[in-house]
Design a protein around this motif. Sequence first.
Motif, PDB file in Angstrom:
ATOM      1  N   SER A   1      -2.401   5.670   0.129  1.00 24.79           N
ATOM      2  CA  SER A   1      -3.331   6.615   0.259  1.00 24.79           C
ATOM      3  C   SER A   1      -2.767   7.826   1.033  1.00 24.79           C
ATOM      4  O   SER A   1      -1.808   7.892   1.899  1.00 24.79           O
ATOM      5  N   MET A   2      -3.347   8.941   0.600  1.00 31.37           N
ATOM      6  CA  MET A   2      -2.736  10.310   1.494  1.00 31.37           C
ATOM      7  C   MET A   2      -3.168  10.059   2.933  1.00 31.37           C
ATOM      8  O   MET A   2      -2.341  10.513   3.927  1.00 31.37           O
ATOM      9  N   GLU A   3      -4.000   9.264   3.131  1.00 33.38           N
ATOM     10  CA  GLU A   3      -4.326   8.959   4.881  1.00 33.38           C
ATOM     11  C   GLU A   3      -3.510   8.388   5.665  1.00 33.38           C
ATOM     12  O   GLU A   3      -3.642   8.317   6.834  1.00 33.38           O
ATOM     13  N   VAL A   4      -2.184   7.680   4.863  1.00 38.05           N
ATOM     14  CA  VAL A   4      -1.302   7.375   5.679  1.00 38.05           C
ATOM     15  C   VAL A   4      -0.467   8.539   6.543  1.00 38.05           C
ATOM     16  O   VAL A   4       0.137   8.311   7.541  1.00 38.05           O
ATOM     17  N   VAL A   5      -0.663   9.641   6.087  1.00 35.28           N
ATOM     18  CA  VAL A   5      -0.053  10.821   6.579  1.00 35.28           C
ATOM     19  C   VAL A   5      -1.294  11.439   7.508  1.00 35.28           C
ATOM     20  O   VAL A   5      -1.385  12.006   8.322  1.00 35.28           O
ATOM     21  N   GLY A   6      -2.305  12.012   6.682  1.00 37.42           N
ATOM     22  CA  GLY A   6      -3.361  12.608   7.488  1.00 37.42           C
ATOM     23  C   GLY A   6      -4.574  12.772   6.581  1.00 37.42           C
ATOM     24  O   GLY A   6      -4.815  12.054   5.618  1.00 37.42           O
TER      25      GLY A   6
ATOM     26  N   VAL B   1      -1.447  10.618  13.204  1.00 39.72           N
ATOM     27  CA  VAL B   1      -2.163  10.094  14.398  1.00 39.72           C
ATOM     28  C   VAL B   1      -3.396   9.115  13.772  1.00 39.72           C
ATOM     29  O   VAL B   1      -4.372   9.689  13.127  1.00 39.72           O
ATOM     30  N   HIS B   2      -3.126   7.878  13.829  1.00 40.89           N
ATOM     31  CA  HIS B   2      -4.241   7.027  13.033  1.00 40.89           C
ATOM     32  C   HIS B   2      -5.258   6.337  14.150  1.00 40.89           C
ATOM     33  O   HIS B   2      -4.772   5.412  14.462  1.00 40.89           O
TER      34      HIS B   2
ATOM     35  N   ARG C   1      -5.033   3.340   9.426  1.00 41.64           N
ATOM     36  CA  ARG C   1      -4.158   2.372  10.057  1.00 41.64           C
ATOM     37  C   ARG C   1      -3.496   1.372   9.210  1.00 41.64           C
ATOM     38  O   ARG C   1      -2.385   0.871   9.282  1.00 41.64           O
ATOM     39  N   SER C   2      -4.706   0.665   8.682  1.00 41.67           N
ATOM     40  CA  SER C   2      -4.140  -0.485   7.796  1.00 41.67           C
ATOM     41  C   SER C   2      -3.312  -0.043   6.790  1.00 41.67           C
ATOM     42  O   SER C   2      -2.478  -0.747   6.060  1.00 41.67           O
ATOM     43  N   LYS C   3      -3.582   0.973   6.163  1.00 36.99           N
ATOM     44  CA  LYS C   3      -2.868   1.591   4.757  1.00 36.99           C
ATOM     45  C   LYS C   3      -1.609   1.989   5.363  1.00 36.99           C
ATOM     46  O   LYS C   3      -0.374   1.735   4.686  1.00 36.99           O
ATOM     47  N   ALA C   4      -1.424   2.456   6.499  1.00 36.01           N
ATOM     48  CA  ALA C   4      -0.122   2.959   6.849  1.00 36.01           C
ATOM     49  C   ALA C   4       0.925   1.689   7.107  1.00 36.01           C
ATOM     50  O   ALA C   4       2.124   1.482   6.929  1.00 36.01           O
ATOM     51  N   LEU C   5       0.230   0.537   7.923  1.00 37.88           N
ATOM     52  CA  LEU C   5       1.060  -0.510   8.147  1.00 37.88           C
ATOM     53  C   LEU C   5       1.269  -1.224   6.811  1.00 37.88           C
ATOM     54  O   LEU C   5       2.436  -1.762   6.580  1.00 37.88           O
TER      55      LEU C   5
ATOM     56  N   ALA D   1       5.631   3.363  -3.298  1.00 37.28           N
ATOM     57  CA  ALA D   1       4.108   3.678  -2.756  1.00 37.28           C
ATOM     58  C   ALA D   1       3.602   4.734  -3.345  1.00 37.28           C
ATOM     59  O   ALA D   1       4.214   5.844  -3.397  1.00 37.28           O
ATOM     60  N   LEU D   2       2.307   4.722  -3.941  1.00 37.51           N
ATOM     61  CA  LEU D   2       1.876   5.926  -4.610  1.00 37.51           C
ATOM     62  C   LEU D   2       0.593   6.446  -3.559  1.00 37.51           C
ATOM     63  O   LEU D   2      -0.251   5.656  -3.009  1.00 37.51           O
ATOM     64  N   ARG D   3       0.718   7.675  -3.221  1.00 35.54           N
ATOM     65  CA  ARG D   3      -0.608   8.054  -2.131  1.00 35.54           C
ATOM     66  C   ARG D   3      -1.439   9.159  -2.882  1.00 35.54           C
ATOM     67  O   ARG D   3      -1.389  10.305  -2.901  1.00 35.54           O
ATOM     68  N   PRO D   4      -2.508   8.514  -3.305  1.00 37.73           N
ATOM     69  CA  PRO D   4      -3.547   9.647  -3.767  1.00 37.73           C
ATOM     70  C   PRO D   4      -4.031  10.527  -2.918  1.00 37.73           C
ATOM     71  O   PRO D   4      -4.225   9.607  -1.803  1.00 37.73           O
TER      72      PRO D   4
END
Length: 368
Positions: free
Chosen positions: A129-134, A154-155, A161-165, A188-191
């Motif tokens: 997900s884009m959310e692993v970045v922000g 900063v998660h 957090r879970s997606k980044a891990l 990994a694809l980050r929509p």
Amino acid sequence: MADTAQAQELVYLVTGGCGFLGEHVVQMLLQREPRLRELRVFDLHLSPWLEELKTGPVQVTAIQGDVTQAHEVEAAVAGAHVVIHTAGLVDVFGRSSTKTIYDVNVQGTQNVIDACVQTGTRFLVYTSSMEVVGPNTRGHPFYRGNEDTPYEAVHSHPYPRSKALAERLVLEANGRKVHGGLPLVTCALRPTGIYGEGHQIIRDFYHQGLRLGCRLFRTIPASVEHGRVYVGNVAWMHVLVARELEKREELMGGQTYFCYDNSPYKSYEDFNMEFLGPCGLRLVGTRPLVPYWLLVFLAALNALLQWLLRPLLLYAPLLNPYTLAMANTTFTVSTDKAQRHFGYEPLFSWEDSRSRTIRWVQTTGSAQ
Ligand SMILES: NC(=O)c1ccc[n+]([C@@H]2O[C@H](COP(=O)([O-])OP(=O)(O)OC[C@H]3O[C@@H](n4cnc5c(N)ncnc54)[C@H](O)[C@@H]3O)[C@@H](O)[C@H]2O)c1
Ligand SMILES: CC(C)CCC[C@@H](C)[C@H]1CC[C@H]2[C@@H]3[C@H](O)C=C4C[C@@H](O)CC[C@]4(C)[C@H]3CC[C@]12C
């Protein structure tokens, strides 16, 4: 695989194949992967539409299973050439506990990786997900950034957090030897925010608008850009990555790619109006009608109520401090990495994506 190019020989597994994105990935594979012999659709809840797919030329195998159960995952993965892992718990509203989110998103992903290693499956595509970045909760804008743009990730919330891990697990697994001795190839694809047919939140906004007399009220400044991408293009990107990973494993293995297309850069609300406007709704106000401090207060109040009411009932409104920060922080991507690495071009134009989504809101929206 490459030598017998067009023979129907490949077995694919799509986890979360009955979800919003998963369904589009399943349909896209059936339409655009001529080498497919068997398509396994693994999900906690199987959808009735799967039955209709079982009469086609590709064997569609529905597997009711839970990614948190290692033995179920291993049984589903055994014999698959490619795994597309889209299953996940998407929860930014506090519906599920932190533990459940981690179990599904992190442990579930670990189980998928382990199953690939143990059974000899070499190609794994992960929906990140884009959310692993922000956006981060400090409100730093990410303005038309790409995969290499520096950003303070900063998660604070369990979902990102879970997606980044999970993404880290997938990328670190690239190169591990699978059963048989060959290396695992992952990416990994980050929509960004996905929209299109089946998007539940747009339907919720539509119904809210109908209840409010065909109006919605602007809450976020029009100048805040929020990245969006059409579900068909996200699905297409998954199919292309899965296909190209084998041919370009040196280049693509261990990489991340934002999912992008030609959807315009707009605020979250203005973007939604691209579909809701033609369905008869209007967005009232050229500026937010509620002062920002009041939104912050209401979001905090919602979080407090959620916590207080938890023993009695589940109170999970759309507005909370995290969703407010997301909607109110510019986060848009501008990149051509997927085009450079594996020749991705969006399959659906913006006009097509928009009209397909409008048609879907019109047909399903009023039935709710
Ligand atoms: N919707 C978005 O805007 C968006 C944006 C970026 C990334 N993503 C990611 O895309 C993926 C799909 O998201 P979606 O929007 O289609 O969500 P969704 O909830 O519609 O689909 C997720 C699917 O996973 C299944 N699932 C959940 N827990 C499971 C479990 N324990 N075992 C097996 N299956 C399970 C669900 O039943 C569902 O069918 C997720 O990994 C999500 O993090 C979504
Ligand atoms: C101010 C409020 C009234 C507006 C609330 C909007 C809010 C529900 C929206 C805004 C942004 C949306 C998220 C964003 O599009 C990206 C993603 C990434 C993905 O991995 C999961 C879905 C999610 C979190 C969207 C959820 C809904 C959000 C927070």
